[in-house]
Design an enzyme around this catalytic site. Structure first.
Site, PDB file in Angstrom:
ATOM      1  N   LYS A  19      -8.668   0.100  -4.894  1.00 52.81           N
ATOM      2  CA  LYS A  19      -9.643   0.109  -3.936  1.00 52.81           C
ATOM      3  C   LYS A  19     -10.944   0.874  -4.237  1.00 52.81           C
ATOM      4  O   LYS A  19     -11.910   0.118  -3.920  1.00 52.81           O
ATOM      5  CB  LYS A  19      -9.009   1.004  -2.419  1.00 52.81           C
ATOM      6  CG  LYS A  19      -8.001   0.221  -2.044  1.00 52.81           C
ATOM      7  CD  LYS A  19      -7.302   0.985  -0.945  1.00 52.81           C
ATOM      8  CE  LYS A  19      -6.176   0.274  -0.261  1.00 52.81           C
ATOM      9  NZ  LYS A  19      -5.324   0.922   0.715  1.00 52.81           N
TER      10      LYS A  19
ATOM     11  N   HIS B 125       4.237  -2.953   8.843  1.00 55.36           N
ATOM     12  CA  HIS B 125       3.115  -2.467   7.983  1.00 55.36           C
ATOM     13  C   HIS B 125       1.917  -2.441   8.737  1.00 55.36           C
ATOM     14  O   HIS B 125       1.885  -2.734   9.885  1.00 55.36           O
ATOM     15  CB  HIS B 125       2.731  -3.591   6.999  1.00 55.36           C
ATOM     16  CG  HIS B 125       4.292  -4.132   6.216  1.00 55.36           C
ATOM     17  ND1 HIS B 125       4.529  -3.574   5.114  1.00 55.36           N
ATOM     18  CD2 HIS B 125       5.252  -4.983   6.701  1.00 55.36           C
ATOM     19  CE1 HIS B 125       5.599  -4.133   4.749  1.00 55.36           C
ATOM     20  NE2 HIS B 125       6.011  -4.914   5.574  1.00 55.36           N
TER      21      HIS B 125
ATOM     22  N   ARG C 140     -11.808  -5.222   5.097  1.00 55.47           N
ATOM     23  CA  ARG C 140     -10.457  -4.029   5.783  1.00 55.47           C
ATOM     24  C   ARG C 140     -10.688  -3.986   7.145  1.00 55.47           C
ATOM     25  O   ARG C 140      -9.618  -3.999   7.503  1.00 55.47           O
ATOM     26  CB  ARG C 140     -10.661  -2.870   4.993  1.00 55.47           C
ATOM     27  CG  ARG C 140     -10.181  -2.883   3.214  1.00 55.47           C
ATOM     28  CD  ARG C 140     -10.256  -1.583   2.701  1.00 55.47           C
ATOM     29  NE  ARG C 140      -9.146  -0.487   3.225  1.00 55.47           N
ATOM     30  CZ  ARG C 140      -8.786   0.522   3.165  1.00 55.47           C
ATOM     31  NH1 ARG C 140      -9.833   1.129   2.510  1.00 55.47           N
ATOM     32  NH2 ARG C 140      -8.006   1.269   3.510  1.00 55.47           N
TER      33      ARG C 140
ATOM     34  N   ARG D 183       9.124  -2.315   0.981  1.00 55.98           N
ATOM     35  CA  ARG D 183       9.038  -1.161   1.502  1.00 55.98           C
ATOM     36  C   ARG D 183       9.287  -1.030   3.037  1.00 55.98           C
ATOM     37  O   ARG D 183       9.476   0.092   3.533  1.00 55.98           O
ATOM     38  CB  ARG D 183       7.393  -0.635   1.154  1.00 55.98           C
ATOM     39  CG  ARG D 183       6.405  -1.847   1.708  1.00 55.98           C
ATOM     40  CD  ARG D 183       5.150  -1.512   1.002  1.00 55.98           C
ATOM     41  NE  ARG D 183       4.180  -2.379   1.701  1.00 55.98           N
ATOM     42  CZ  ARG D 183       3.856  -3.714   1.240  1.00 55.98           C
ATOM     43  NH1 ARG D 183       4.655  -4.262   0.306  1.00 55.98           N
ATOM     44  NH2 ARG D 183       2.662  -4.547   1.851  1.00 55.98           N
TER      45      ARG D 183
ATOM     46  N   HIS E 211       6.005   1.630   7.441  1.00 52.27           N
ATOM     47  CA  HIS E 211       6.838   2.188   6.335  1.00 52.27           C
ATOM     48  C   HIS E 211       6.391   3.450   5.776  1.00 52.27           C
ATOM     49  O   HIS E 211       5.017   3.887   5.920  1.00 52.27           O
ATOM     50  CB  HIS E 211       6.801   0.982   5.198  1.00 52.27           C
ATOM     51  CG  HIS E 211       5.325   0.667   4.700  1.00 52.27           C
ATOM     52  ND1 HIS E 211       4.772   1.309   3.691  1.00 52.27           N
ATOM     53  CD2 HIS E 211       4.723  -0.352   4.943  1.00 52.27           C
ATOM     54  CE1 HIS E 211       3.728   0.943   3.273  1.00 52.27           C
ATOM     55  NE2 HIS E 211       3.454  -0.110   4.088  1.00 52.27           N
ATOM     56  N   GLY E 212       6.986   4.116   4.699  1.00 53.00           N
ATOM     57  CA  GLY E 212       6.676   5.083   4.134  1.00 53.00           C
ATOM     58  C   GLY E 212       5.700   4.879   2.859  1.00 53.00           C
ATOM     59  O   GLY E 212       5.471   4.077   2.488  1.00 53.00           O
TER      60      GLY E 212
ATOM     61  N   GLY F 204      -0.711  -5.709   0.351  1.00 52.09           N
ATOM     62  CA  GLY F 204      -0.358  -6.974   0.790  1.00 52.09           C
ATOM     63  C   GLY F 204       0.886  -7.446   0.907  1.00 52.09           C
ATOM     64  O   GLY F 204       1.813  -6.818   1.017  1.00 52.09           O
TER      65      GLY F 204
ATOM     66  N   HIS G  19      -1.799 -10.719   4.245  1.00 57.38           N
ATOM     67  CA  HIS G  19      -1.957 -10.849   3.002  1.00 57.38           C
ATOM     68  C   HIS G  19      -3.363 -10.672   2.707  1.00 57.38           C
ATOM     69  O   HIS G  19      -4.355 -11.310   3.041  1.00 57.38           O
ATOM     70  CB  HIS G  19      -1.517 -12.527   2.946  1.00 57.38           C
ATOM     71  CG  HIS G  19      -1.452 -13.048   1.414  1.00 57.38           C
ATOM     72  ND1 HIS G  19      -2.338 -12.932   0.490  1.00 57.38           N
ATOM     73  CD2 HIS G  19      -0.371 -13.206   0.563  1.00 57.38           C
ATOM     74  CE1 HIS G  19      -2.105 -13.388  -0.809  1.00 57.38           C
ATOM     75  NE2 HIS G  19      -0.665 -13.716  -0.698  1.00 57.38           N
TER      76      HIS G  19
ATOM     77  N   GLU H  39       3.215  -7.735   5.718  1.00 53.73           N
ATOM     78  CA  GLU H  39       1.646  -6.998   5.986  1.00 53.73           C
ATOM     79  C   GLU H  39       0.848  -8.284   5.824  1.00 53.73           C
ATOM     80  O   GLU H  39       1.097  -9.245   5.415  1.00 53.73           O
ATOM     81  CB  GLU H  39       1.689  -6.118   4.653  1.00 53.73           C
ATOM     82  CG  GLU H  39       0.201  -5.466   4.413  1.00 53.73           C
ATOM     83  CD  GLU H  39      -0.377  -4.895   5.664  1.00 53.73           C
ATOM     84  OE1 GLU H  39      -0.379  -5.444   6.631  1.00 53.73           O
ATOM     85  OE2 GLU H  39      -0.717  -3.663   5.517  1.00 53.73           O
TER      86      GLU H  39
END
Length: 244
Positions: free
Chosen positions: A96, A180, A112, A58, A9-10, A20, A87, A85
């Site tokens: 972040k 995602h 991550r 998204r 996605h963008g 998430g 979770h 995506e």
């Protein structure tokens, strides 16, 4: 020959946050970037039979934009939560840089980029938990995650991919999949037969189509509709933006 085209996605307004399952829409620049690379895909003149995406805005908005650019808005599109995506648990909605300051950059990097270490879980009473989201009202609550590692995401996403998408590809259908970062990394791990260690180093750029060519039910080759340098530039730009 038939095709699977994968598109992340963008850009969204939450590039600097752990998103998430939070249902964030595309940012204006994400819309324009999607259109840019959709035009590149249009030049390939692939006629798609099916589209797949997550239930997150998204994800499906990106697919809608791509299909509009391609002039293929009429194809069947399936939205499913198995393609959501990863979770991010209790980290969802947190910035972040602030998360790194609180927990330490090393710990955040482990959450991550490791394969099997999930972030802290959401409490079941937390309003951010998907059991309170109307999007998942028909899903048994015990199936909804409170946090996921990439390994957990793989266990959710890949069986769905095999049953619903790969089965179509093996029948010679052309499929476009908008997803995602981590759901797509899971699928790429499966398709490319990557090890747990190898997938940790894989990044998926926003919007650039990743094309898999199939022949008689077998992948023959895959490639981005961009040069290696362009792919690296997009990935580095997003990394740098997320750190600011």
């Amino acid at each position: 020959m038939n095709y699977l085209v994968i598109i992340r996605h963008g850009l969204t307004e939450w590039t600097k946050k752990f998103t998430g399952w939070t249902d964030i829409d595309l940012a204006p620049e994400g819309v324009e970037m999607t259109k840019k690379y959709a035009a590149r895909l249009r030049e390939e003149n692939i006629k798609f039979d099916f589209g797949f995406t997550s239930v997150l805005k998204r994800g499906y908005r990106t697919l809608e934009i791509v299909l509009e650019v391609l002039g293929q808005k009429e194809i069947p599109v399936i939205r499913d939560w198995h393609l959501n995506e990863r979770h991010y648990g209790a980290l969802q909605g947190l910035g972040k840089p602030e998360t790194a300051a609180k927990y330490g950059e090393e710990q955040v990097a482990i959450w991550r980029r490791s394969y099997d270490v999930p972030p802290p879980k959401l409490e079941l009473s937390d309003p951010r938990h998907p059991r309170f989201d109307p999007l998942y009202k028909d899903i048994p609550p015990e199936k909804l995650p409170s946090s996921e590692s990439l390994k957990d995401t793989y266990a959710r996403t890949v069986p769905y991919f095999k049953e619903k998408i790969e089965s179509l590809l093996k029948k010679g259908k052309n499929v476009i999949l908008s997803g995602h970062s981590n759901s797509l990394r899971s699928i790429i791990k499966y398709l490319d037969n990557l090890s747990d260690e190898e997938i940790v180093g894989v990044n998926v750029p926003y919007c650039i189509p990743l094309v898999y060519e199939w022949e008689e039910g077998v992948i023959k080759k895959h490639y981005y509709l961009a040069s290696d340098d362009e792919v690296k530039t997009v990935i580095e730009a997003i990394k740098n933006q997320a750190k600011k």
